[in-house]
Design an enzyme around this catalytic site. Structure first.
Site, PDB file in Angstrom:
ATOM      1  N   ASP A   1      36.457  41.219  43.948  1.00  0.00           N
ATOM      2  CA  ASP A   1      37.295  40.350  43.111  1.00  0.00           C
ATOM      3  C   ASP A   1      38.767  40.634  43.386  1.00  0.00           C
ATOM      4  OD1 ASP A   1      38.340  39.084  40.412  1.00  0.00           O
ATOM      5  OD2 ASP A   1      36.215  38.564  40.497  1.00  0.00           O
ATOM      6  N   ASP A   2      39.613  40.225  42.487  1.00  0.00           N
ATOM      7  CA  ASP A   2      41.067  40.316  42.622  1.00  0.00           C
ATOM      8  C   ASP A   2      41.514  41.735  43.035  1.00  0.00           C
ATOM      9  OD1 ASP A   2      43.698  39.678  42.445  1.00  0.00           O
ATOM     10  OD2 ASP A   2      43.670  39.114  40.332  1.00  0.00           O
TER      11      ASP A   2
ATOM     12  N   ARG B   1      50.889  34.121  33.622  1.00  0.00           N
ATOM     13  CA  ARG B   1      50.248  35.253  34.313  1.00  0.00           C
ATOM     14  C   ARG B   1      51.027  35.565  35.591  1.00  0.00           C
ATOM     15  NH1 ARG B   1      44.515  36.664  37.108  1.00  0.00           N
ATOM     16  NH2 ARG B   1      44.084  38.539  35.958  1.00  0.00           N
TER      17      ARG B   1
ATOM     18  N   LYS C   1      34.460  33.180  45.267  1.00  0.00           N
ATOM     19  CA  LYS C   1      34.774  32.866  43.872  1.00  0.00           C
ATOM     20  C   LYS C   1      36.149  32.224  43.865  1.00  0.00           C
ATOM     21  CE  LYS C   1      35.487  35.201  39.397  1.00  0.00           C
ATOM     22  NZ  LYS C   1      35.480  36.521  38.748  1.00  0.00           N
ATOM     23  N   TRP C   2      36.208  30.933  43.515  1.00  0.00           N
ATOM     24  CA  TRP C   2      37.446  30.144  43.586  1.00  0.00           C
ATOM     25  C   TRP C   2      38.050  30.102  42.194  1.00  0.00           C
ATOM     26  CZ3 TRP C   2      39.126  26.780  47.807  1.00  0.00           C
ATOM     27  CH2 TRP C   2      40.228  25.996  47.479  1.00  0.00           C
ATOM     28  N   ASP C   3      39.089  30.887  41.989  1.00  0.00           N
ATOM     29  CA  ASP C   3      39.650  31.027  40.640  1.00  0.00           C
ATOM     30  C   ASP C   3      40.881  30.143  40.463  1.00  0.00           C
ATOM     31  OD1 ASP C   3      39.914  32.010  38.082  1.00  0.00           O
ATOM     32  OD2 ASP C   3      39.898  34.116  38.682  1.00  0.00           O
TER      33      ASP C   3
ATOM     34  N   CYS D   1      35.820  29.122  39.075  1.00  0.00           N
ATOM     35  CA  CYS D   1      36.184  29.925  37.911  1.00  0.00           C
ATOM     36  C   CYS D   1      37.595  29.493  37.539  1.00  0.00           C
ATOM     37  CB  CYS D   1      36.152  31.409  38.318  1.00  0.00           C
ATOM     38  SG  CYS D   1      36.839  32.546  37.113  1.00  0.00           S
TER      39      CYS D   1
ATOM     40  N   ASP E   1      34.911  34.638  30.868  1.00  0.00           N
ATOM     41  CA  ASP E   1      35.206  36.049  31.131  1.00  0.00           C
ATOM     42  C   ASP E   1      34.580  36.946  30.075  1.00  0.00           C
ATOM     43  OD1 ASP E   1      36.526  35.700  33.452  1.00  0.00           O
ATOM     44  OD2 ASP E   1      38.544  36.019  32.661  1.00  0.00           O
TER      45      ASP E   1
HETATM   46  C1  GLA Z   1      40.261  35.547  36.049  1.00  0.00           C
HETATM   47  C2  GLA Z   1      38.759  35.461  36.206  1.00  0.00           C
HETATM   48  C3  GLA Z   1      38.164  36.839  36.209  1.00  0.00           C
HETATM   49  C4  GLA Z   1      38.780  37.661  37.304  1.00  0.00           C
HETATM   50  C5  GLA Z   1      40.290  37.677  37.162  1.00  0.00           C
HETATM   51  C6  GLA Z   1      40.956  38.333  38.331  1.00  0.00           C
HETATM   52  O1  GLA Z   1      40.599  35.992  34.793  1.00  0.00           O
HETATM   53  O2  GLA Z   1      38.203  34.679  35.186  1.00  0.00           O
HETATM   54  O3  GLA Z   1      36.767  36.770  36.347  1.00  0.00           O
HETATM   55  O4  GLA Z   1      38.395  37.143  38.551  1.00  0.00           O
HETATM   56  O5  GLA Z   1      40.813  36.365  37.053  1.00  0.00           O
HETATM   57  O6  GLA Z   1      42.333  38.333  38.216  1.00  0.00           O
END
Ligand code: GLA
Length: 722
Positions: free
Chosen positions: A349-350, A426, A459-461, A502, A524
């Site tokens: 993830d991030d 953010r 995962k495309w946020d 996402c 989340d």
């Molecule tokens: C969003 C997503 C989380 C995670 C964070 C990462 O909040 O919903 O699942 O991926 O970003 O910064």
């Protein structure tokens, strides 16, 4: 089946009929359970019965499928068009009706439903404005869902300004209507709310460029006391939407579904075409039946491509485990544990790129942080694969940090306004997807990450909305089209990559995204109690395979509630399943519990993800939630019950299953759980669906005392006795 004769168009689905009288302004004569062809329809419809006067009432009281500003409507209308010479009046006249095998395909990159068997096209003209309108209703074999859209063509000589263009108007007549909308916020998405619409209008809409967690485009209308049944509706669109329930005291309920007209001013040049997204709607006898139809429709006519019917991998995501703080060793330790526990895919993830150790920088710089990953992205992904897991990755392609190489090199890529600092949310700014250069940069950046890492999952946020708004009135629509163009290109280029959408959890959970990303992260919030509500709401309109659901940590970081591993598993197994916790911190017994969970999930995955879902108890109605998913051939099923409250000396909970074949003998077994009584018995489907089932003791003092205040769950498998 669509037939046009004697001045009527009859649209039949598997079990319903929509009957339209083909006159200047087509009237809905009937919308209900399917009727025969040879009937005298002259007594159907609302007519005016001579009660209309000279007052300010609507001048036409019939139930219509189209209306516009200036046409005599004294209520919310479907179309608002302004001409260059200053008129906001439109009086379209029907000039043709035609049944076709296929609906016209979209010219712009709007996603649409597919697999229709027939379509009715109604053509209208408004000569003074120089506007041609094409309205389309499509039907699908074996489904009662219809799709509706409109297409506007400027056939005149000057520009037309589209200020509102809804996809569907459905007048449903007088009744005691209740609207069900799915509303919320981040970490509490899609909670059903019931609002009686007794006067005036109610609208469920989004305003920040995403379909939103505030009001989902999926809505239901229910006539409470009469036999009017239920209508459910959704929109295949991911930007600003608006669902309007407009009640006229004289004419009854009007449902409008479409793009939100908030700040909309789309200039349609001579010869140009504007296409609305498709609205999909269904009429059924009950809410349950309408939801069932909508889930099946999404599964069959929205989801597409390689992953449509493929079992989704069990993943582990690094976010809740480590947030931004990890290194190669930490991650690979997690991967080794995960592989041993039967997990199939690791999602980084991030925090893996640029200088990203917090959310203050680097969005847009999609190059690995080699210090954190101990080498290149490729070699890290190879290490993950060497642990026995597939590799997946998080990206937030639509965003840029002010502190990033991308922003320094291309400030013009960002959505900003002259003379005004962009609003940072953010600590990030939105990239302007209306610009071709941004779209091709984005396609290149995402492709490079997939190609370098060999990722099989992305995962495309998208963690914020659009607030730096130019005057043009086209931004929201064009941004959404830009996003679709990028997603369309990438999903065609990488057809076997599983994209999961996402947006801060479930801030863009809609049918538009599901045309490209077969899964969407629902929220989340992975707390069991919260998830029971979020998932029950989500599954009203969307199928299980589309809903990302993970076992998170306990105590939960959002609610601080504790719940057992078993409970978290039961709750998460209702969707496309995974884990989101640091399993390296668990003791051996807990890791073995995860192994047992993944074994169980894999064995039952097909029915869990693709079986027919029935809600058996609602967390919104009492102190229990429950569901059963039944295989298409009804030979097997998995059921879950969840007790969300406990009162001293309470009436014991009794379950009832649904969806089983009445004449089949089934064996019911509990999934072995740490504190649960093991049960096993046989009974016929009719008894299981109508009796009161005492599914073992659902109260275990030790479990309750350890997870005080938490949810207690049990799971059952149900198999045909051979
Ligand atoms: C969003 C997503 C989380 C995670 C964070 C990462 O909040 O919903 O699942 O991926 O970003 O910064």
């Amino acid at each position: 089946m669509i037939s046009i004769k004697n001045g009527t168009a009859k649209i039949d689905t598997a079990n319903t009929t929509l009957l339209l009288k083909l006159e200047n302004r087509p009237e809905i004569l009937y919308y209900g359970p399917r009727i025969r062809d040879e009937e005298d329809f002259s007594f159907f419809g609302s007519g005016t019965d001579g009660q209309l006067t000279t007052s300010a009432d609507d001048i036409f009281c019939g139930a219509c499928v189209i209306s516009s500003g200036g046409d005599g409507s004294n209520r919310e209308t479907m179309l608002h068009i302004v001409t260059e010479d200053g008129a906001a009046t439109l009086r379209p006249v029907l000039c043709g009706a035609e049944a076709k095998r296929r609906k016209p395909s979209m010219r712009c990159p709007l996603p649409a439903s597919y697999g229709e068997t027939e379509c009715l096209i109604l053509r209208y003209k408004d000569e003074p404005a120089g506007l041609e309108i094409e309205q389309c209703f499509s039907v699908f074999a074996g489904s009662d869902v219809m799709a509706a859209s409109v297409r506007l063509r400027n056939a005149g000589k000057s520009v037309l300004h589209i200020r509102r263009c809804m996809s569907l108007q459905l007048d449903l007549g007088v009744g005691d209507w209740e609207a069900v909308t799915f509303d919320g916020a981040s970490t509490r998405e899609r909670v059903p709310h019931r609002t009686p619409v007794e006067g005036g209008s109610l609208s469920a809409a989004s305003f920040a460029g995403l379909s939103s967690n505030v009001h989902n485009p999926f809505v239901i209308l229910r006539e409470k006391s009469r036999r009017g049944g239920v209508v459910a509706c959704n929109l295949i669109y991911s930007g600003n939407h608006r669902q309007i329930f407009d009640l006229s005291p004289l004419c009854g309920m009007r449902l409008l579904s479409g793009i939100n007209d908030y700040l909309l001013d789309y200039s349609l040049a001579p010869g140009e075409v504007f296409e609305s997204p498709e609205a999909v709607f269904v009429r059924a006898e009950s809410e349950d039946a309408a939801c069932m139809q909508m889930r099946a429709f999404a599964a069959e006519h929205i989801l597409r491509g390689w992953w449509k019917n493929r079992e989704r991998p069990i993943l582990i995501n690094s976010w809740e485990s480590f947030l931004f703080s990890f290194d190669k060793q930490k991650l690979l330790r997690l991967c080794r544990r995960a592989a041993a526990a039967g997990i199939e895919l690791f999602v980084l993830d991030d925090g893996w790129f640029g200088e990203r150790n917090s959310d203050c920088c680097s969005l847009g710089d999609w190059k690995a942080n080699e210090r954190k990953l101990g080498g290149s992205l490729r070699s890290f992904a190879d290490d993950v694969r060497a642990c026995g897991l597939q590799f997946g990755i998080w990206m937030e392609p639509e965003m840029v940090s002010r502190n990033s190489d991308l922003f320094r090199a291309h400030p013009e890529y960002a959505l900003t306004l002259p003379g005004r600092e962009p609003m940072e949310i953010r600590r990030q700014i939105v990239l302007d997807l209306t610009k071709p250069a941004v779209r091709s940069w984005m396609i290149g950046a995402v492709s490079a990450v997939i190609e370098e890492s060999g990722a099989v999952y992305v995962k495309w946020d998208c963690n914020r909305g659009l607030f730096d708004l130019p005057a043009s009135g086209e931004l929201f629509y064009r941004y959404t089209l830009g996003l679709y163009e990028v997603l369309d290109t990438l999903t065609k280029k990488f057809p076997q990559v599983l994209f999961e959408s996402c947006a801060s959890g479930g801030n863009r959970f809609d049918l538009g995204m599901l045309c490209f990303t077969p899964q969407i992260w629902a929220s989340d919030n992975t707390d069991a109690r919260s998830r029971l509500a979020i998932q029950e709401g989500t599954l009203c309109g969307y199928p299980q395979s589309a809903m990302g659901a993970h076992v998170g940590t306990s105590p939960n970081p959002h609610t601080f509630d504790r719940s057992s591993m078993d409970t978290r598993f039961t709750v998460a197994s209702a969707g496309a399943f995974g884990y989101e916790l640091d399993i390296t911190e668990l003791d051996d017994a807990q890791c073995e519990a995860i192994r047992a969970q993944t074994d169980f999930y894999k064995k039952w995955r097909k029915v869990l993800q693709f079986g027919d879902y029935y809600r058996t108890d609602s967390v919104f109605e009492g102190e229990a939630g429950g569901w059963i998913v039944v295989s298409k051939d009804k030979s097997e099923a998995v059921a879950s019950v969840a007790l969300t409250g406990r009162r001293s000396n309470a009436i014991p909970f009794r379950a009832r299953f649904r969806g089983l074949d009445p004449d089949t003998l089934y064996r019911v077994r509990s999934r072995p759980q740490k504190w649960a009584e093991d049960i096993s018995f046989t009974a016929y489907g009719d008894a299981l669906c109508n009796g009161n089932l005492r599914l073992g003791c659902l109260f275990n003092a030790e479990e309750v005392s350890r997870f005080s205040g938490a949810v207690i769950t049990r799971m059952f498998t149900i198999e045909r006795v051979k």
